[in-house]
Write an enzyme that holds these catalytic residues in place. Structure first.
Site, PDB file in Angstrom:
ATOM      1  N   SER A 185       0.824  -1.218   0.000  1.00  0.00           N
ATOM      2  CA  SER A 185       0.000   0.000   0.000  1.00  0.00           C
ATOM      3  C   SER A 185       0.851   1.257   0.000  1.00  0.00           C
ATOM      4  O   SER A 185       1.951   1.262   0.562  1.00  0.00           O
ATOM      5  CB  SER A 185      -0.881   0.010   1.255  1.00  0.00           C
ATOM      6  OG  SER A 185      -1.613   1.202   1.325  1.00  0.00           O
ATOM      7  N   TYR A 226      -1.583  -0.591  10.276  1.00  0.00           N
ATOM      8  CA  TYR A 226      -1.871  -1.055   8.907  1.00  0.00           C
ATOM      9  C   TYR A 226      -0.634  -0.847   8.027  1.00  0.00           C
ATOM     10  O   TYR A 226      -0.171  -1.771   7.344  1.00  0.00           O
ATOM     11  CB  TYR A 226      -3.071  -0.300   8.342  1.00  0.00           C
ATOM     12  CG  TYR A 226      -3.383  -0.626   6.893  1.00  0.00           C
ATOM     13  CD1 TYR A 226      -3.885  -1.870   6.529  1.00  0.00           C
ATOM     14  CD2 TYR A 226      -3.175   0.319   5.883  1.00  0.00           C
ATOM     15  CE1 TYR A 226      -4.170  -2.172   5.196  1.00  0.00           C
ATOM     16  CE2 TYR A 226      -3.458   0.027   4.558  1.00  0.00           C
ATOM     17  CZ  TYR A 226      -3.950  -1.219   4.223  1.00  0.00           C
ATOM     18  OH  TYR A 226      -4.228  -1.515   2.900  1.00  0.00           O
TER      19      TYR A 226
END
Ligand code: NDP
Length: 246
Positions: free
Chosen positions: A142, A155
């Site tokens: 990501s 995350y």
């Protein structure tokens, strides 16, 4: 071997979003796809759609937190289609909150799915890749790991753990057997925000996704680009984000 036609690709998190789009893109270009996720009803529908379009698809109930499920996913690919050329380790969840909220359950869930899930995939696929003399590991990391937002520390940490893991594997594997690719998407319009527990942050992210997010098919095309390269060409890192994402 180059191109996509005829390759066998297993995909985790294939029941929605980027995984589903990747299955459609690759199957549409002649790959046999093995679809893994927990929501098998969705996988059935997707596999039906692929088969109706003349493609090849098999589904496997897969919870990536379970080592045995990943072994089964890989085994089904080999049993059904004769080998496994690519594993797309894509399953993931995002729970966002400041670290100081101490939402330890969410930390555990993200580590279990986003990190341990990828490790389970590596453990299952690598022996097959070595035996075949060829294999490709693709992961969905990501842009959160490149530009850290305060509510996304854990995350982002899980995604950067996977990035690190793949780079280390790459350096270990200079015998030409293994290709590794980390795809870093920015905002993509998927159901990912549904796993954000804080209702306020979830709504904020939904709005941002709706305003900014790109179609998951764009990420699928990036994954296809990495896969279609000749065996001696490795696309290591690819970042794909909305043009207007800061
Ligand atoms: P979705 O929520 O649409 O897809 C997530 C997928 O992961 C689903 O298919 C879900 O399937 C699967 N999944 C979740 N938990 C598990 C589990 N325990 N075992 C197996 N599968 C699981 O979101 P995206 O398509 O956006 O997410 C795909 C990946 O892309 C994730 O890793 C995400 O972190 C990453 N990503 C997404 C971005 C975005 O903006 N959307 C940006 C950057 C990265 P099921 O529930 O059926 O098991």
């Amino acid at each position: 071997m180059s191109g996509i036609d005829g390759k066998v690709v297993a995909i985790t998190g294939a029941s929605s979003g980027i995984g589903e789009a990747t299955a459609l893109e690759l199957a549409g270009r002649g790959a046999a796809v093995v679809l893994g996720a927990r929501r098998t009803d969705r996988l059935e529908v997707l596999a039906g759609r692929i088969r109706a379009d003349g493609g090849r698809a098999q589904i496997v109930a897969t919870d990536v937190t379970r080592r045995a499920d990943l072994r089964r996913l890989v085994a089904v690919a080999v049993e059904t289609f004769g080998r496994l050329d690519v594993l797309v380790s894509n399953a993931g969840i995002a729970r966002t909150a400041p670290v100081s909220d101490l939402d330890v359950d969410s930390w555990d869930a993200m580590i279990d799915i986003n990190v341990r899930g990828v490790l389970h995939g590596i453990a299952a696929a690598l022996p097959v890749f070595r035996q075949q003399g060829r294999g490709h590991l693709v992961t969905t990391v990501s842009t959160s790991g490149l530009k850290i937002a305060p509510t996304q520390a854990v995350y982002a940490g899980t995604k950067n753990a996977v990035r690190t893991l793949l780079e280390a594997l790459r350096q270990e594997s200079t015998d030409g057997v293994l290709r590794t690719t980390s795809i870093s998407p920015g905002f993509v319009r998927t159901e990912l925000v549904d796993s954000v527990e804080d209702p306020e942050i979830r709504e904020q992210m939904r709005r941002r996704m709706a305003e900014l997010g790109i179609d998951p098919a764009a990420v699928a095309r990036a994954i296809a680009f990495a896969i279609e390269q000749p065996d001696d060409v490795e696309i290591g890192d690819l970042t794909i984000r909305p043009t207007s994402q800061g």
